[in-house]
Design a protein around this motif. Structure first.
Motif, short mmCIF file in Angstrom:
data_model
loop_
_atom_site.label_atom_id
_atom_site.label_comp_id
_atom_site.label_asym_id
_atom_site.label_seq_id
_atom_site.Cartn_x
_atom_site.Cartn_y
_atom_site.Cartn_z
N ARG A 28 0.97 -1.10 0.20
CA ARG A 28 0.11 0.06 -0.02
C ARG A 28 0.96 1.13 0.00
NH1 ARG A 28 -5.77 -0.64 -0.64
NH2 ARG A 28 -6.05 -2.93 -0.06
N ASP A 31 0.38 4.24 -2.42
CA ASP A 31 -0.41 5.46 -2.43
C ASP A 31 0.15 6.30 -1.28
OD1 ASP A 31 -2.67 6.91 -2.07
OD2 ASP A 31 -4.16 5.44 -0.88
N ASP A 36 -6.38 7.34 -0.79
CA ASP A 36 -7.00 6.99 -2.15
C ASP A 36 -7.49 5.50 -2.27
OD1 ASP A 36 -6.79 9.69 -2.76
OD2 ASP A 36 -4.89 9.44 -3.57
N VAL A 38 -5.22 3.24 -3.17
CA VAL A 38 -4.50 2.66 -4.49
C VAL A 38 -3.51 1.49 -3.74
CG1 VAL A 38 -2.73 3.23 -5.98
CG2 VAL A 38 -4.22 4.77 -5.64
N ASN A 92 -4.65 5.70 -10.03
CA ASN A 92 -5.10 7.11 -10.14
C ASN A 92 -3.70 7.76 -10.91
OD1 ASN A 92 -3.20 7.64 -8.12
ND2 ASN A 92 -4.83 8.20 -6.61
N GLU A 94 -1.66 9.92 -9.91
CA GLU A 94 -0.44 9.88 -9.34
C GLU A 94 0.41 8.64 -9.28
OE1 GLU A 94 -1.97 10.58 -5.30
OE2 GLU A 94 -2.73 12.37 -5.61
#
Length: 121
Positions: A28, A31, A36, A38, A92, A94
């Motif tokens: 993780r 992110d 978020d 992600v 996303n 990013e």
């Protein structure tokens, strides 16, 4: 996510050939903001399993993946072997640079997929 793990297990060559499930790693840290949702999930089947790919430094000497909340921390991406698979869950904008870096370093063999339940057709 359990669905993503099921997909990775069902597509894994070791699972289909021997019945032995792959080691699935969930990360993780991709992110940067932490809010978020992600995630990065990947299998570790082959020899490349423990190595990491670091992002390149930008003009100021910081990591290109650090972002506003990263405070200069680098995101470690897995090195994938030919039988490994990687899934970006709910990616996303990013993480586009991370996806491109991993895709370029992985070559043509490993499966790299994007899964987002909000995307339709």
């Amino acid at each position: 996510s359990p669905t993503t793990k099921d997909i990775l297990r069902s597509l894994c060559p070791t699972m289909t050939q021997t019945g032995v499930p792959p080691k699935i790693v969930e990360d993780r840290t991709i992110d940067e903001s932490g809010v978020d949702g992600v995630g990065l999930m990947y299998t570790q089947i082959g020899k490349g399993g423990g190595d990491e790919v670091k992002g390149e430094e930008d003009e100021e000497g910081g990591n290109m993946f650090s972002g506003a909340f990263g405070f200069g921390q680098s995101v470690s991406l897995p090195t994938l072997s030919g039988d490994d698979m990687c899934v970006f869950v709910q990616p996303n904008q990013e993480v586009v640079d991370s996806i491109e870096t991993l895709s370029a370093s992985a070559g043509s063999s490993p499966l790299i997929a994007l899964i987002n339940p909000q995307w339709r057709d």
